[in-house]
Design an enzyme around this catalytic site. Structure first.
Site, PDB file in Angstrom:
ATOM      1  N   ASN A 183      47.862  40.417  36.479  1.00 29.25           N
ATOM      2  CA  ASN A 183      49.209  39.833  36.560  1.00 29.25           C
ATOM      3  C   ASN A 183      49.827  39.534  35.193  1.00 29.25           C
ATOM      4  O   ASN A 183      51.053  39.547  35.056  1.00 29.25           O
ATOM      5  CB  ASN A 183      49.208  38.571  37.433  1.00 29.25           C
ATOM      6  CG  ASN A 183      48.200  37.536  36.982  1.00 29.25           C
ATOM      7  OD1 ASN A 183      47.262  37.823  36.236  1.00 29.25           O
ATOM      8  ND2 ASN A 183      48.385  36.301  37.433  1.00 29.25           N
ATOM      9  N   LYS A 206      37.767  43.631  28.630  1.00 28.23           N
ATOM     10  CA  LYS A 206      37.936  44.579  29.730  1.00 28.23           C
ATOM     11  C   LYS A 206      39.157  44.185  30.552  1.00 28.23           C
ATOM     12  O   LYS A 206      39.155  43.157  31.227  1.00 28.23           O
ATOM     13  CB  LYS A 206      36.703  44.613  30.638  1.00 28.23           C
ATOM     14  CG  LYS A 206      36.756  45.758  31.662  1.00 28.23           C
ATOM     15  CD  LYS A 206      35.742  45.604  32.769  1.00 28.23           C
ATOM     16  CE  LYS A 206      36.220  44.688  33.859  1.00 28.23           C
ATOM     17  NZ  LYS A 206      37.401  45.223  34.614  1.00 28.23           N
ATOM     18  N   GLY A 258      40.657  35.645  37.151  1.00 28.58           N
ATOM     19  CA  GLY A 258      40.730  36.444  38.363  1.00 28.58           C
ATOM     20  C   GLY A 258      40.425  35.614  39.598  1.00 28.58           C
ATOM     21  O   GLY A 258      40.647  34.404  39.625  1.00 28.58           O
ATOM     22  N   SER A 259      39.888  36.280  40.613  1.00 28.65           N
ATOM     23  CA  SER A 259      39.677  35.640  41.909  1.00 28.65           C
ATOM     24  C   SER A 259      38.429  34.761  41.918  1.00 28.65           C
ATOM     25  O   SER A 259      37.520  34.929  41.101  1.00 28.65           O
ATOM     26  CB  SER A 259      39.554  36.701  43.001  1.00 28.65           C
ATOM     27  OG  SER A 259      38.341  37.418  42.860  1.00 28.65           O
ATOM     28  N   VAL A 260      38.379  33.855  42.883  1.00 33.85           N
ATOM     29  CA  VAL A 260      37.218  32.971  43.026  1.00 33.85           C
ATOM     30  C   VAL A 260      35.945  33.759  43.345  1.00 33.85           C
ATOM     31  O   VAL A 260      34.907  33.536  42.706  1.00 33.85           O
ATOM     32  CB  VAL A 260      37.483  31.890  44.100  1.00 33.85           C
ATOM     33  CG1 VAL A 260      36.218  31.083  44.385  1.00 33.85           C
ATOM     34  CG2 VAL A 260      38.606  30.963  43.654  1.00 33.85           C
ATOM     35  N   PRO A 261      35.958  34.704  44.305  1.00 36.36           N
ATOM     36  CA  PRO A 261      34.720  35.444  44.592  1.00 36.36           C
ATOM     37  C   PRO A 261      34.178  36.195  43.377  1.00 36.36           C
ATOM     38  O   PRO A 261      32.968  36.174  43.120  1.00 36.36           O
ATOM     39  CB  PRO A 261      35.138  36.413  45.709  1.00 36.36           C
ATOM     40  CG  PRO A 261      36.303  35.755  46.369  1.00 36.36           C
ATOM     41  CD  PRO A 261      37.036  35.051  45.265  1.00 36.36           C
ATOM     42  N   THR A 262      35.068  36.842  42.621  1.00 40.51           N
ATOM     43  CA  THR A 262      34.603  37.562  41.427  1.00 40.51           C
ATOM     44  C   THR A 262      34.115  36.586  40.368  1.00 40.51           C
ATOM     45  O   THR A 262      33.123  36.846  39.674  1.00 40.51           O
ATOM     46  CB  THR A 262      35.722  38.443  40.862  1.00 40.51           C
ATOM     47  OG1 THR A 262      36.191  39.320  41.885  1.00 40.51           O
ATOM     48  CG2 THR A 262      35.223  39.276  39.690  1.00 40.51           C
ATOM     49  N   CYS A 314      48.584  32.700  39.505  1.00 39.56           N
ATOM     50  CA  CYS A 314      47.505  31.892  40.071  1.00 39.56           C
ATOM     51  C   CYS A 314      47.889  30.425  40.239  1.00 39.56           C
ATOM     52  O   CYS A 314      47.408  29.749  41.142  1.00 39.56           O
ATOM     53  CB  CYS A 314      46.254  32.015  39.208  1.00 39.56           C
ATOM     54  SG  CYS A 314      46.544  31.656  37.462  1.00 39.56           S
ATOM     55  N   GLU A 417      45.201  31.724  49.514  1.00 37.55           N
ATOM     56  CA  GLU A 417      46.042  32.216  48.422  1.00 37.55           C
ATOM     57  C   GLU A 417      46.611  33.586  48.800  1.00 37.55           C
ATOM     58  O   GLU A 417      45.875  34.531  49.055  1.00 37.55           O
ATOM     59  CB  GLU A 417      45.236  32.326  47.128  1.00 37.55           C
ATOM     60  CG  GLU A 417      46.089  32.698  45.934  1.00 37.55           C
ATOM     61  CD  GLU A 417      45.314  32.704  44.621  1.00 37.55           C
ATOM     62  OE1 GLU A 417      45.914  32.429  43.575  1.00 37.55           O
ATOM     63  OE2 GLU A 417      44.100  32.989  44.652  1.00 37.55           O
TER      64      GLU A 417
END
Length: 520
Positions: A183, A206, A258-262, A314, A417
Site C-alpha cells: 500500500n 524485499k 503487513g498482515s497479522v498472519p504473516t 492499516c 479488516e
C-alpha cells in the site's frame, strides 16, 4: 543549524538540475512497460541467476501487465546479504556526521526525482498522483529526520566508587531485513531504511511482489548519493524469498509491515535465530465522534480515516461510532461527500480515488460489502464495481467508495479488516459504552476521537487501547512521531526518536581504576 548548513552546502555543490521537463518521464496510464531488472545489490540492478517462473505484475489503473517479477532464490539472497555485510563493515565505522551527509544527499535526490518516483508509484500501486507525491515527501522527510539523529547517537557515563566508572555504547546491529507492504511501497522502504542506516546498519529490502517497482528507485538514490555498494539492497519475491531472509544466519533483525498472519510467521522464523523484530500489522480502528464535535471537521476526519489510498491503509478508522443525537446529520453529510469523490485515472490531478491494487483484492473487498448486506447492514452509497469512461481504464480494479449504515458490533464488516474503501457507521449513547465497544477487538493500531471537550478528549484517549491515537484529526503521520500498535497490531515502532532503539543495541563497559578486590 549545523545540519541545515550541511544540507545547504550539499545543494550548492551539486550540479544544476536539468529542466523539469527533461528530467521527468511523461507517463500516462497504460503507457508504461517496465523491462529493466528489479533486483538490486552491490550497487546495481541484477537479474536472477536461478530460473524461476516469472510472475506478472499488473498496472491497477488498466489491468494490463506492467512487468514480470523475477523472484530471488537462495543464491540471490546470499549475494544480497553478502553485499550488505561488506557495506556494513565500512558504513558502521563512519561517524554519524559522515553518514548524515550521504543521507541528506539522498533526500535531495528524492526531491529532484519526486515527480518521476510519484508517477511510477501510481502506475504500480493505483493510488492517486496527489497522494503519491505526499508519500514521496514523507520518504524524503524521514531520511532527513534520521540524518539529523545520526550524529546524536551516544551512550551514558556512570561514576562508580573508587574512581572506577562505566559507560554505555549504542552500536549498530548489522544486516537488517526490511519486508514491505503493497500500500505504501516507496514510503515504507524509506521508513525502514532511514533509521537502520542512521544507526550504522545495512539493509536488504524485499518489497511486496504486487508492487515491486519503486523500492529499486530508492536503492538507486542511495547509490547516487554516495552510499557504499551494498548498503541498501532489493531482492524481489514472495513467501519463499522472505523465509530465506528471515532464516539467514547473517541477518541481525527483521522489520515487517503487513498482515497479522504473516507477521506471526515472520516472528516465528526470526525466533529461530533469536532475532529482534519490528512488526507493523493490521488494524480495525475505531473513530469516536461525540455530539459536541464540529460536524464539518468530523466528516472530513471520517473521510480521511476511510478513503485514503482507496481505503488500503492499516490505520484506517473504519469503525465510525457516532453519538446518536448527531447521527442523521453526520450520515447525510458523509454520504453526500462520499458520492462526490471523483474516481478514475490516478494520474489525473482531479482524481481523488484511484484503483485498488489487484483484481483478487477488489473481489475480496466487494465480497465484504455483499456479506454486510446479508447480515443486515444498509448500503448508504457505493460498494459496487466502477468502470471508468476512458476505454483504456476499463480493465482496471475500481469500485465506488462505500458507506454502510445500521451496523452492529457483531457484523463481519465491523469485526474484520476489509482494507478497502468501506466505512461502517455505528451509533452510541454514552462515553463509557463506546469505550468498551471500541476496545473490543484483538487489534490496536490506531484510534481517534472528535469532540470540543478537551478534558473528554484526553480522558477518552487514555482509555483507548491503541498505539496511535488522534484527537480532532485522523491519519496524520509526521515522521518525528512514533507510529505503531498495541495488542496484535504489532511490536516496536517506526518513526520518531524511539525507533533508534529498535535498530541498535546497547553495550555496557565497566572500567576498574584500582586493584581487583577478589574473594579468592
Amino acid at each position: 543549524m549545523l545540519l541545515q548548513r550541511l544540507a545547504s552546502s550539499l545543494r550548492r555543490r551539486r550540479p544544476a538540475a536539468a529542466p523539469l521537463a527533461a528530467r521527468i518521464r511523461c507517463v500516462s496510464s497504460g503507457s508504461v512497460d517496465i523491462r529493466v531488472p528489479l533486483n538490486f545489490w552491490a550497487g546495481k540492478r541484477r537479474t536472477s541467476q536461478e530460473k524461476y517462473s516469472k510472475e506478472n505484475v499488473y498496472e491497477p489503473a488498466t489491468g494490463q501487465v506492467l512487468c514480470h517479477l523475477e523472484p530471488c532464490g537462495a543464491v540471490e539472497v546470499n549475494q544480497a546479504v553478502e553485499a550488505a555485510k561488506s557495506a556494513f563493515g565500512h558504513w558502521s565505522k563512519m561517524s554519524g556526521m559522515e553518514r548524515a551527509r550521504i543521507m541528506i544527499e539522498a533526500a535531495n535526490i528524492i526531491e529532484d526525482r519526486k515527480e518521476e518516483i510519484a508517477q511510477t508509484e501510481v502506475v504500480n500501486n493505483g493510488k492517486t498522483i496527489t497522494e503519491a507525491r505526499l508519500d514521496v515527501d514523507s520518504a524524503r522527510l524521514c531520511i532527513e529526520y534520521y540524518a539529523g539523529l545520526a550524529s546524536t547517537l551516544a551512550g551514558q557515563h556512570v561514576q562508580l566508587p573508587g574512581g572506577s566508572f562505566a559507560y554505555t555504547r549504542r552500536e549498530p546491529l548489522g544486516v537488517c531485513v526490511g519486508i514491505g507492504a503493497w500500500n505504501y511501497p516507496f514510503q515504507i522502504a524509506a521508513w525502514k531504511s532511514a533509521p537502520a542506516l542512521a544507526c550504522g546498519n545495512s539493509m536488504v529490502f524485499k518489497p511486496s511482489p504486487v508492487t515491486p517497482v519503486t523500492a529499486v528507485l530508492l536503492a538507486e538514490v542511495y547509490a547516487e548519493a554516495g552510499a557504499p555498494e551494498g548498503l541498501f539492497n532489493v531482492v524481489q519475491g514472495g513467501q519463499e524469498t522472505g523465509s530465506l531472509l528471515c532464516h539467514h544466519s547473517d541477518v541481525a533483525k527483521v522489520s515487517f509491515t503487513g498482515s497479522v498472519p504473516t507477521g506471526k510467521k515472520i516472528m516465528e522464523m526470526a525466533s529461530k535465530g533469536v532475532k529482534p523484530v519490528t512488526l507493523e500489522l493490521g488494524g480495525k480502528s475505531p473513530l469516536l465522534i461525540f455530539q459536541d464535535s464540529d460536524i464539518e471537521n468530523a466528516v472530513r476526519g471520517a473521510l480521511m480515516a476511510n478513503f485514503l489510498s482507496q481505503g488500503q491503509v492499516c490505520s484506517n478508522g473504519t469503525r465510525v461510532f457516532v453519538q446518536r443525537d448527531i447521527l442523521p446529520e453526520f450520515v447525510e453529510e458523509v454520504v453526500k461527500r462520499t458520492r462526490a469523490i471523483e474516481i478514475g485515472d490516478p494520474l489525473l490531478e482531479s482524481t481523488r480515488m484511484g484503483a485498488l491494487v489487484s483484481q483478487p483484492h477488489l473481489e475480496k473487498v466487494l465480497s465484504f460489502v455483499d456479506q454486510a448486506k446479508k447480515e443486515g447492514a444498509t448500503v448508504l452509497c457505493g460498494g459496487e464495481p466502477f468502470v471508468p469512461s476512458d476505454p483504456k481504464l476499463r480493465g482496471g480494479f475500481y469500485m465506488t467508495p462505500c458507506v454502510l449504515g445500521n451496523c452492529t458490533d457483531e457484523m463481519t464488516c465491523v469485526k474484520e479488516e476489509i482494507f478497502g474503501p468501506v466505512m461502517s457507521v455505528l451509533s452510541f449513547e454514552t462515553e463509557e459504552e463506546v469505550l468498551q465497544r471500541a476496545n473490543d477487538t484483538t487489534l490496536g493500531l490506531a484510534a481517534g476521537v472528535f469532540t470540543k471537550d478537551v478534558r473528554r478528549a484526553h480522558r477518552v484517549v487514555e482509555h483507548l487501547k491503541a498505539g496511535s491515537c488522534f484527537i480532532n484529526n485522523y491519519n496524520i503521520t509526521p515522521v518525528e512521531v512514533p507510529f505503531g500498535g498495541f495488542k496484535m497490531s504489532g511490536i516496536g515502532r517506526e518513526n520518531g526518536q524511539v525507533t533508534i532503539e529498535y535498530y541498535s543495541q546497547l553495550k555496557t563497559v565497566f572500567v576498574e581504576m584500582g586493584d581487583v578486590d577478589s574473594l579468592f
